[in-house]
Write a protein that holds these residues in place. Structure first.
Motif, PDB file in Angstrom:
ATOM      1  N   LEU A  19      19.117 -56.059  -0.560  1.00 38.41           N
ATOM      2  CA  LEU A  19      18.210 -57.169  -0.870  1.00 38.41           C
ATOM      3  C   LEU A  19      17.962 -57.283  -2.370  1.00 38.41           C
ATOM      4  O   LEU A  19      17.934 -58.381  -2.927  1.00 38.41           O
ATOM      5  CB  LEU A  19      16.877 -56.988  -0.135  1.00 38.41           C
ATOM      6  CG  LEU A  19      16.927 -57.150   1.382  1.00 38.41           C
ATOM      7  CD1 LEU A  19      15.615 -56.687   2.020  1.00 38.41           C
ATOM      8  CD2 LEU A  19      17.221 -58.591   1.753  1.00 38.41           C
ATOM      9  N   ILE A  20      17.801 -56.142  -3.025  1.00 39.90           N
ATOM     10  CA  ILE A  20      17.592 -56.139  -4.474  1.00 39.90           C
ATOM     11  C   ILE A  20      18.844 -56.652  -5.176  1.00 39.90           C
ATOM     12  O   ILE A  20      18.770 -57.485  -6.084  1.00 39.90           O
ATOM     13  CB  ILE A  20      17.190 -54.740  -4.964  1.00 39.90           C
ATOM     14  CG1 ILE A  20      15.775 -54.411  -4.475  1.00 39.90           C
ATOM     15  CG2 ILE A  20      17.287 -54.627  -6.482  1.00 39.90           C
ATOM     16  CD1 ILE A  20      15.387 -52.953  -4.602  1.00 39.90           C
ATOM     17  N   HIS A  21      20.008 -56.189  -4.743  1.00 37.97           N
ATOM     18  CA  HIS A  21      21.265 -56.648  -5.332  1.00 37.97           C
ATOM     19  C   HIS A  21      21.366 -58.173  -5.203  1.00 37.97           C
ATOM     20  O   HIS A  21      21.727 -58.868  -6.157  1.00 37.97           O
ATOM     21  CB  HIS A  21      22.454 -55.973  -4.632  1.00 37.97           C
ATOM     22  CG  HIS A  21      23.724 -56.026  -5.403  1.00 37.97           C
ATOM     23  ND1 HIS A  21      24.470 -57.168  -5.527  1.00 37.97           N
ATOM     24  CD2 HIS A  21      24.378 -55.063  -6.100  1.00 37.97           C
ATOM     25  CE1 HIS A  21      25.534 -56.917  -6.253  1.00 37.97           C
ATOM     26  NE2 HIS A  21      25.503 -55.646  -6.620  1.00 37.97           N
ATOM     27  N   THR A  44      20.667 -58.692 -18.302  1.00 32.67           N
ATOM     28  CA  THR A  44      19.980 -59.374 -17.196  1.00 32.67           C
ATOM     29  C   THR A  44      20.056 -58.537 -15.928  1.00 32.67           C
ATOM     30  O   THR A  44      19.063 -58.377 -15.206  1.00 32.67           O
ATOM     31  CB  THR A  44      20.589 -60.776 -16.973  1.00 32.67           C
ATOM     32  OG1 THR A  44      20.423 -61.536 -18.179  1.00 32.67           O
ATOM     33  CG2 THR A  44      19.925 -61.494 -15.810  1.00 32.67           C
ATOM     34  N   ILE A  45      21.234 -57.976 -15.656  1.00 31.32           N
ATOM     35  CA  ILE A  45      21.396 -57.106 -14.485  1.00 31.32           C
ATOM     36  C   ILE A  45      20.444 -55.922 -14.593  1.00 31.32           C
ATOM     37  O   ILE A  45      19.706 -55.606 -13.641  1.00 31.32           O
ATOM     38  CB  ILE A  45      22.858 -56.614 -14.363  1.00 31.32           C
ATOM     39  CG1 ILE A  45      23.772 -57.779 -13.984  1.00 31.32           C
ATOM     40  CG2 ILE A  45      22.969 -55.476 -13.347  1.00 31.32           C
ATOM     41  CD1 ILE A  45      25.254 -57.477 -14.128  1.00 31.32           C
ATOM     42  N   GLU A  46      20.435 -55.257 -15.744  1.00 35.32           N
ATOM     43  CA  GLU A  46      19.596 -54.069 -15.918  1.00 35.32           C
ATOM     44  C   GLU A  46      18.113 -54.406 -15.832  1.00 35.32           C
ATOM     45  O   GLU A  46      17.351 -53.695 -15.166  1.00 35.32           O
ATOM     46  CB  GLU A  46      19.925 -53.395 -17.255  1.00 35.32           C
ATOM     47  CG  GLU A  46      21.296 -52.769 -17.252  1.00 35.32           C
ATOM     48  CD  GLU A  46      21.714 -52.223 -18.613  1.00 35.32           C
ATOM     49  OE1 GLU A  46      20.880 -52.216 -19.554  1.00 35.32           O
ATOM     50  OE2 GLU A  46      22.874 -51.809 -18.730  1.00 35.32           O
ATOM     51  N   PHE A  47      17.695 -55.476 -16.480  1.00 36.59           N
ATOM     52  CA  PHE A  47      16.279 -55.850 -16.469  1.00 36.59           C
ATOM     53  C   PHE A  47      15.791 -56.104 -15.044  1.00 36.59           C
ATOM     54  O   PHE A  47      14.765 -55.553 -14.623  1.00 36.59           O
ATOM     55  CB  PHE A  47      16.054 -57.098 -17.333  1.00 36.59           C
ATOM     56  CG  PHE A  47      14.648 -57.625 -17.230  1.00 36.59           C
ATOM     57  CD1 PHE A  47      13.616 -57.044 -17.957  1.00 36.59           C
ATOM     58  CD2 PHE A  47      14.350 -58.691 -16.378  1.00 36.59           C
ATOM     59  CE1 PHE A  47      12.315 -57.511 -17.839  1.00 36.59           C
ATOM     60  CE2 PHE A  47      13.045 -59.162 -16.260  1.00 36.59           C
ATOM     61  CZ  PHE A  47      12.024 -58.567 -16.995  1.00 36.59           C
ATOM     62  N   HIS A  48      16.510 -56.940 -14.290  1.00 35.03           N
ATOM     63  CA  HIS A  48      16.035 -57.297 -12.947  1.00 35.03           C
ATOM     64  C   HIS A  48      16.196 -56.140 -11.960  1.00 35.03           C
ATOM     65  O   HIS A  48      15.363 -55.984 -11.062  1.00 35.03           O
ATOM     66  CB  HIS A  48      16.723 -58.565 -12.450  1.00 35.03           C
ATOM     67  CG  HIS A  48      16.256 -59.785 -13.187  1.00 35.03           C
ATOM     68  ND1 HIS A  48      14.984 -60.299 -13.054  1.00 35.03           N
ATOM     69  CD2 HIS A  48      16.882 -60.563 -14.106  1.00 35.03           C
ATOM     70  CE1 HIS A  48      14.843 -61.350 -13.832  1.00 35.03           C
ATOM     71  NE2 HIS A  48      15.977 -61.533 -14.498  1.00 35.03           N
ATOM     72  N   THR A  49      17.222 -55.326 -12.142  1.00 31.03           N
ATOM     73  CA  THR A  49      17.360 -54.152 -11.272  1.00 31.03           C
ATOM     74  C   THR A  49      16.195 -53.200 -11.488  1.00 31.03           C
ATOM     75  O   THR A  49      15.584 -52.728 -10.526  1.00 31.03           O
ATOM     76  CB  THR A  49      18.697 -53.442 -11.528  1.00 31.03           C
ATOM     77  OG1 THR A  49      19.767 -54.351 -11.271  1.00 31.03           O
ATOM     78  CG2 THR A  49      18.850 -52.218 -10.639  1.00 31.03           C
ATOM     79  N   GLY A  98      25.602 -51.781  -9.419  1.00 34.25           N
ATOM     80  CA  GLY A  98      25.024 -50.994  -8.345  1.00 34.25           C
ATOM     81  C   GLY A  98      23.517 -50.878  -8.463  1.00 34.25           C
ATOM     82  O   GLY A  98      22.963 -50.857  -9.557  1.00 34.25           O
ATOM     83  N   VAL A  99      22.888 -50.799  -7.314  1.00 30.50           N
ATOM     84  CA  VAL A  99      21.441 -50.610  -7.209  1.00 30.50           C
ATOM     85  C   VAL A  99      21.226 -49.325  -6.416  1.00 30.50           C
ATOM     86  O   VAL A  99      21.850 -49.129  -5.370  1.00 30.50           O
ATOM     87  CB  VAL A  99      20.787 -51.803  -6.469  1.00 30.50           C
ATOM     88  CG1 VAL A  99      19.313 -51.548  -6.228  1.00 30.50           C
ATOM     89  CG2 VAL A  99      21.009 -53.093  -7.235  1.00 30.50           C
TER      90      VAL A  99
END
Length: 184
Positions: A19-21, A44-49, A98-99
């Motif tokens: 769901l987070i991904h 952006t990937i790192e911030f939102h993850t 990856g999350v």
């Protein structure tokens, strides 16, 4: 997305990671356009993850650095101060990130492109992916499975610059294991 606490079971951890991904991907789709730098995509990937996992380090957060394979790069490119690519209208980009939730890594990738001349290429990839999923199973021999996927991919052609080209599968690029708190 539910808040992550403690040691939930594997299934719930993987569901939350998925769901987070998905949510991070939705945020990315808002900014992906020609002219964007790969560093902006990775940030952006790192911030939102981190935001969605409460950034708890090894147990919750970024599973691995984002792989942003642009056009002729098949995998594992990550921007740096010395190499920060600018995405163009003619590029194909594979975004793989990856999350990690409670030590379990959800690894998923998707591709984007802007020029419709690549529609057939992406149709071939989609067909190959669904064929691979359909044919996966416990007793399937990986060599035969890969051969079937390659056959589907290579049944497609694409017209580029007025010339019809056969689409070829990438060779010598394999997968990896994902275990609790460990990838590769």
């Amino acid at each position: 997305i539910p808040t992550i606490y403690g040691n939930e079971n594997t299934e719930n951890s993987l569901i939350k990671g998925g769901l987070i991904h998905h949510e991070v991907r939705k945020e990315l789709q808002k900014i992906l356009k020609p002219g964007i730098k790969t560093s902006e995509i990775a940030e952006t990937i790192e911030f939102h993850t981190k935001r969605l996992t409460n950034n708890k380090g090894l147990n919750n957060g970024i599973g691995f650095p984002a792989s942003l394979a642009v056009t002729h790069c098949a995998a594992h490119y990550h921007p740096s101060e010395k190499s920060d690519l600018v995405v163009s209208y003619n590029d194909n980009i594979k975004i793989d990130f990856g999350v990690i939730v409670n030590g379990w890594i959800v690894d998923s990738a998707f591709s984007i492109y802007f020029d419709p001349k690549y529609d057939k290429l992406h149709e071939a990839v989609k067909d190959c992916t669904y064929t691979g999923i359909k044919n996966a199973g416990i007793d399937v021999r990986i060599k035969e499975w890969g051969k079937n996927n390659q056959e589907v991919m290579e049944s497609y052609e694409i017209e580029l610059n007025g010339k019809v080209e056969s689409i070829k599968a990438i060779r010598n690029l394999g997968g990896h294991n994902i275990l609790n708190k460990r990838i590769h």
